[in-house]
Design a protein around this motif. Structure first.
Motif, short mmCIF file in Angstrom:
data_model
loop_
_atom_site.label_atom_id
_atom_site.label_comp_id
_atom_site.label_asym_id
_atom_site.label_seq_id
_atom_site.Cartn_x
_atom_site.Cartn_y
_atom_site.Cartn_z
N VAL A 35 0.87 -1.18 0.00
CA VAL A 35 0.00 0.00 0.00
C VAL A 35 0.90 1.23 0.00
CG1 VAL A 35 -1.72 1.29 1.28
CG2 VAL A 35 -1.85 -1.18 1.20
N TYR A 36 0.52 2.23 -0.76
CA TYR A 36 1.33 3.43 -0.89
C TYR A 36 0.54 4.65 -0.42
CZ TYR A 36 3.88 0.35 -4.06
OH TYR A 36 4.56 -0.71 -4.60
N LEU A 37 1.27 5.61 0.13
CA LEU A 37 0.68 6.91 0.46
C LEU A 37 1.55 7.98 -0.19
CD1 LEU A 37 -1.55 8.36 2.07
CD2 LEU A 37 0.13 8.65 3.91
N GLN A 38 1.04 8.56 -1.26
CA GLN A 38 1.73 9.65 -1.93
C GLN A 38 1.35 10.94 -1.25
OE1 GLN A 38 4.00 9.63 -4.60
NE2 GLN A 38 4.19 11.80 -4.11
N MET A 39 2.34 11.66 -0.77
CA MET A 39 2.10 12.88 -0.01
C MET A 39 2.73 14.06 -0.77
SD MET A 39 2.77 11.51 3.86
CE MET A 39 4.54 11.39 3.63
N ASN A 40 1.88 14.95 -1.23
CA ASN A 40 2.34 16.14 -1.95
C ASN A 40 2.01 17.39 -1.16
OD1 ASN A 40 3.11 14.45 -4.13
ND2 ASN A 40 1.06 14.62 -5.05
N SER A 41 2.64 18.49 -1.54
CA SER A 41 2.40 19.78 -0.89
C SER A 41 2.49 19.66 0.62
CB SER A 41 1.02 20.33 -1.30
OG SER A 41 0.94 20.47 -2.70
N LEU A 42 3.53 19.02 1.08
CA LEU A 42 3.67 18.77 2.51
C LEU A 42 3.83 20.06 3.30
CD1 LEU A 42 5.90 15.60 2.28
CD2 LEU A 42 3.73 15.75 3.53
N LYS A 43 3.28 20.04 4.51
CA LYS A 43 3.31 21.19 5.40
C LYS A 43 4.00 20.81 6.70
CE LYS A 43 -1.28 22.54 3.69
NZ LYS A 43 -2.68 22.84 4.10
N PRO A 44 4.52 21.77 7.43
CA PRO A 44 5.16 21.44 8.71
C PRO A 44 4.23 20.68 9.65
CG PRO A 44 5.75 23.65 8.06
CD PRO A 44 4.72 23.18 7.06
N GLU A 45 2.95 20.95 9.58
CA GLU A 45 2.00 20.26 10.46
C GLU A 45 1.78 18.80 10.06
OE1 GLU A 45 1.54 23.19 8.87
OE2 GLU A 45 -0.55 23.43 8.21
#
Length: 124
Positions: free
Chosen positions: A78-88
């Protein structure tokens, strides 16, 4: 023995991207509910995204439009693509497998198998 192994975490700057992977072994996960959760220091573990055996997904409001969950049944991953990451978004990210009941609900109590976690750190 059921095992979930996460990988892909790291440190990125705000606006960057990461792809987390969760490799499963010991069983075929396709009939279960698969989810990603995260926990920041001093905070409770919270649901990020989940997917059921039909490919139906759910996302936390805080990540909608930025994160995408997908699965490769042939690879039991299973994959989780994370874009536009923020400090939170900084947290330890955990992969989990659970009962199909109410899947893809983001409820910690529905998941009974957890990986060891992978750290994601986003700097401003």
């Amino acid at each position: 023995q059921v095992q979930l192994v996460e990988s892909g975490g790291g440190s990125v700057q705000s606006g960057g991207s990461l792809r987390l992977s969760c490799a499963t072994s010991g069983y075929t996960y396709s009939s279960d509910c698969m989810g990603w959760f995260r926990q920041a220091p001093g905070k409770e573990r919270e649901g990020v995204a989940a997917i059921d055996s039909n490919g139906r997904t759910s996302y936390a409001d805080s990540v909608k439009g930025r994160f995408t969950l997908s699965q490769d049944n042939a690879k039991n991953t299973v994959y989780l693509q994370m874009n536009s990451l923020k400090p939170e978004d900084t947290a330890m990210y955990y992969c989990a497998a659970g009962t199909p009941f109410l899947c893809p609900a983001l409820l910690v109590g529905l998941y009974d198998t957890w990986g060891q976690g992978t750290q994601v750190t986003v700097s401003s």
